[in-house]
Write a protein that holds these residues in place. Sequence first.
Motif, short mmCIF file in Angstrom:
data_model
loop_
_atom_site.label_atom_id
_atom_site.label_comp_id
_atom_site.label_asym_id
_atom_site.label_seq_id
_atom_site.Cartn_x
_atom_site.Cartn_y
_atom_site.Cartn_z
N ASN A 1 -4.06 7.76 5.29
CA ASN A 1 -3.25 7.07 6.25
C ASN A 1 -3.04 5.75 5.95
O ASN A 1 -4.27 4.93 6.14
N VAL A 2 -2.12 5.08 5.41
CA VAL A 2 -2.09 3.84 4.96
C VAL A 2 -1.88 2.88 6.26
O VAL A 2 -2.19 1.38 6.08
N ILE A 3 -1.35 3.39 7.14
CA ILE A 3 -1.25 2.21 8.52
C ILE A 3 -2.65 2.20 9.13
O ILE A 3 -3.04 0.54 9.39
N ARG A 4 -3.62 2.96 9.07
CA ARG A 4 -4.93 2.76 9.51
C ARG A 4 -5.58 1.88 8.41
O ARG A 4 -6.32 0.86 8.86
N ASP A 5 -5.33 1.92 7.31
CA ASP A 5 -6.13 1.30 6.22
C ASP A 5 -5.69 -0.26 6.45
O ASP A 5 -6.39 -1.22 6.15
N THR A 6 -4.37 -0.39 6.56
CA THR A 6 -3.91 -1.74 6.51
C THR A 6 -4.62 -2.47 7.94
O THR A 6 -4.79 -3.60 7.86
N LEU A 7 -4.50 -1.95 8.95
CA LEU A 7 -5.16 -2.42 10.11
C LEU A 7 -6.61 -2.79 10.05
O LEU A 7 -7.13 -3.85 10.20
N ILE A 8 -7.39 -2.09 9.21
CA ILE A 8 -9.04 -2.11 9.18
C ILE A 8 -8.83 -3.18 8.00
O ILE A 8 -9.70 -4.16 8.30
N ILE A 9 -8.24 -3.43 7.05
CA ILE A 9 -8.47 -4.11 6.00
C ILE A 9 -8.01 -5.46 6.40
O ILE A 9 -8.49 -6.66 6.26
N ILE B 1 13.27 -3.48 -0.70
CA ILE B 1 12.76 -2.39 -0.20
C ILE B 1 13.52 -2.05 1.15
O ILE B 1 13.94 -0.82 1.31
N SER B 2 13.67 -2.98 1.96
CA SER B 2 14.56 -3.01 3.21
C SER B 2 15.70 -2.66 2.94
O SER B 2 16.61 -1.63 3.95
N PHE B 3 16.71 -3.31 2.02
CA PHE B 3 18.41 -3.24 2.02
C PHE B 3 18.72 -2.48 0.89
O PHE B 3 19.81 -2.00 0.93
N PHE B 4 17.86 -2.25 -0.19
CA PHE B 4 18.37 -1.58 -1.42
C PHE B 4 18.04 -0.16 -1.22
O PHE B 4 18.62 0.90 -1.50
N TYR B 5 16.56 0.11 -1.30
CA TYR B 5 16.01 1.24 -1.15
C TYR B 5 16.18 1.91 0.20
O TYR B 5 16.45 3.08 0.22
N GLY B 6 16.24 1.19 1.10
CA GLY B 6 16.70 1.49 2.57
C GLY B 6 15.36 1.60 3.44
O GLY B 6 14.32 2.59 3.16
N VAL B 7 15.42 0.82 4.49
CA VAL B 7 14.23 0.62 5.28
C VAL B 7 14.03 2.17 6.02
O VAL B 7 12.78 2.59 6.37
N ASN B 8 14.90 3.07 6.37
CA ASN B 8 14.82 4.15 7.09
C ASN B 8 14.18 5.22 6.19
O ASN B 8 13.14 5.83 6.24
N GLN B 9 14.71 5.28 4.95
CA GLN B 9 14.04 6.15 3.76
C GLN B 9 12.61 5.73 3.68
O GLN B 9 11.67 6.54 3.42
N PHE B 10 12.31 4.28 3.85
CA PHE B 10 10.97 4.10 3.41
C PHE B 10 10.08 4.18 4.69
O PHE B 10 8.88 4.71 4.33
N CYS B 11 10.59 4.29 5.62
CA CYS B 11 9.78 4.55 6.89
C CYS B 11 9.55 6.06 7.02
O CYS B 11 8.50 6.64 7.41
N ILE C 1 4.62 -2.09 -12.26
CA ILE C 1 6.01 -2.04 -12.88
C ILE C 1 6.71 -0.65 -12.65
O ILE C 1 7.86 -0.63 -12.25
N THR C 2 6.06 0.36 -13.12
CA THR C 2 6.59 1.73 -13.16
C THR C 2 7.01 2.22 -11.55
O THR C 2 7.92 3.01 -11.42
N VAL C 3 6.45 1.77 -10.53
CA VAL C 3 6.73 2.14 -9.30
C VAL C 3 8.20 1.63 -8.80
O VAL C 3 8.77 2.29 -7.94
N TRP C 4 8.68 0.76 -9.61
CA TRP C 4 10.01 0.41 -9.22
C TRP C 4 11.01 1.28 -9.90
O TRP C 4 12.33 0.91 -9.90
N LYS C 5 10.74 2.68 -10.25
CA LYS C 5 11.66 3.61 -10.33
C LYS C 5 12.57 3.93 -9.22
O LYS C 5 13.63 4.62 -9.12
N CYS C 6 11.86 3.37 -7.81
CA CYS C 6 12.58 3.48 -6.56
C CYS C 6 13.98 2.46 -6.64
O CYS C 6 14.80 2.74 -5.92
N LEU D 1 0.77 -1.22 0.32
CA LEU D 1 -0.01 -0.10 -0.08
C LEU D 1 0.83 1.40 0.01
O LEU D 1 0.50 2.03 -0.73
N SER D 2 1.79 1.32 0.98
CA SER D 2 2.76 2.48 0.94
C SER D 2 3.52 2.72 -0.29
O SER D 2 3.61 4.06 -0.78
N LEU D 3 4.00 1.74 -0.94
CA LEU D 3 5.01 1.86 -2.24
C LEU D 3 3.96 2.58 -3.15
O LEU D 3 4.41 3.27 -4.00
N GLY D 4 2.76 1.62 -3.41
CA GLY D 4 1.73 2.22 -4.44
C GLY D 4 1.27 3.70 -4.07
O GLY D 4 1.17 4.41 -5.14
#
Length: 663
Positions: A349-357, A506-516, A151-156, A140-143
């Motif tokens: 708020n993707v965190i809220r949506d994740t919990l609800i769904i 996402i965790s090790f290449f893009y960076g988990v700190n940046q993703f958060c 496919i296009t989202v992997w510009k990251c 959800l967060s990546l999209g």
Amino acid sequence: MKPLSEQCSEHQKKSVGEMPSEETRTAAPGNGVTVNAAPTRESPGQQNGTVSSPDVPRPVSQTQSEHQPPSSTPAAPAQPPREQWGGKYEFLLSCIGYCVGLGNVWRFPYLCYRNGGGVFLIPYFIMLFFTGMPLFLMELSLGQYGAAGPITVWKCCPLLKGIGIGMLCVSILVCLYYNVIIAWTFYYLGSSFQSPLPWSCDALHNIPLCQNKTNITQSPSEVFWNERVLGVVNSKGLHDPGPVRWPLALCLLAAWVVIFLCMLKGIRSSGKVVYVTATFPYFVLVVLIIRGATLEGSLNGVAFYLTPNWAHLANAQVWNDAASQIFYSLGIGVGGLLSMASYNKFDNNVIRDTLIITIGNCGTSFFAGFAIFSILGHMAWRKKVPVGQVADSGPGLAFVAYPEALALLPGSVFWSILFFLMLFMLGVDTLFGNMEGICTAVLDEFPQLRSNLKHKTLFLALLCFSFYLMGLLLITDGGIYWFTLIDSFSTSFGLIIITLFMCIGISFFYGVNQFCQDIVDMICRCPPWCTKLLLYFKACWLVFTPFLLTFILTYIFIEMYRTSLRYGTYVFPTWGKALGVCMGAFCCLQILIWAIVAVSKESGTLKDRFQKSIRPLNSWRVNNINTTSQEQHVEPQRVEGPFTVNLTEADFTAMNWEAISEA
């Protein structure tokens, strides 16, 4: 990590009156130096490894660049605007409808009582909290942040573009066989308007079968399923598909026409349809629970459903079934979630949506078990057999056991119509998500289709018609064998490998700190508990989720080698099983193929090529800023691909530059 309020205030200060940022990937050949070719919106805590070199000349400020002569570089064509959900409830209902599908009705209850009854909930919720929720939030967060499809989202991280291609392959396989289930549902729905029901003992052609109590080999519902619907009795196996069953072909055509019409205007049409399709199944489940509770023997079915058998916790198969059900029901790794989230507003708020769904989906599975097993308990009481002998898994449970149980109820025609209408709604919602993943991926790669309604309609029509033609193989006399093969391997080890690489990438290449930090940037109005919860998700992405996925993957390979694939008494030949393995391998091999392509497009040593290919493209984070008004948003010209080019004067005059902030 700074407190959420401070990070949000920093983000708001940056976003007001500023242009959206992007990470440059432009460098002089051979020197490995990266320059800032656009204003950055990176947080102070960014740790994705893309830091500009101190040797790079100071860029010209925006005021100075206004006096520079205009660049001769042609302007990039304006991208057509992406759609957005009409409201947050459309997105929530679409995701709930996508996740709550046929697996919640036929698969979860069966797995629950097969693996120890109520004790199965322990590994089920452990897998939910440590694999399901973290991966669901990641998609959800990546999209939403990238505002792009699978496919296009992997510009990251261009190295991992193959993950998006693999998701697309899995989604194609799922769509191919999933609409066949809706075709079966159409057939049963039409047959339910007959009185008496054609699979009940009250039907004239079933009276001899029901009266022969000394030698009963098949019930009327089994005869109807195998002979009237599938025609599997006319096929010898996978190698003998036989002719197309034209009643089912018409039902399949009607199913694809419904999908085409509902998706014709994109999320503007499907977002309205889900108000009915996502809520109606809950109404039916409540009605079935109330009705089932009044039936004789219903409590025996519920007791069988919930009675715990603690010895099952030591069995690895139980944990594998729990994980597979989480993936199956949440739709992780197929691209549908990522695509639907890409149409969200940036500050959703993707965190809220994740919990609800996720919690809502798993609660629905548990809730549906009461409706199903109360009726199966009554059916066992009527037939004087244990509950375990009247239920089966997969299509056999939905199209054999349930119709037989419904035929025993007073007013069976009404209950049958209601039940199969519910199955139709569940199937259509799930197929919406899978089709949206395919359409969004293609439209993002070819944006000219998005701006031309005629071309977009033609593309969708050709896509649905192609799926219909390929699906004809699955509605032949031996089509159920091909259905079982695709169902068994399309979402097996290939899907686990895709999600494992997504988590690691996402965790090790893009960076988990940046993703958060990206998530924090999106949900500035989130309560303080979001920050604490984000630390939990961060730990899952780094440690728990990869470990559990590796464990599941290892078990799948061991079991795939040991056990044979079966449908009823038919054992699939070795070549058929090998074909299924090739389907799964083809999906996950896209990761390796496109990683090689990304590395080969770079220059320098192999290490340099790898480091460049994991850096975000300079068009990443361009289309994701919609918190400010569209009038303030002007896209700078940019280099789109991960190529190494020589810097010229045009590179400095064609961009809007921002002065480097003072230390």
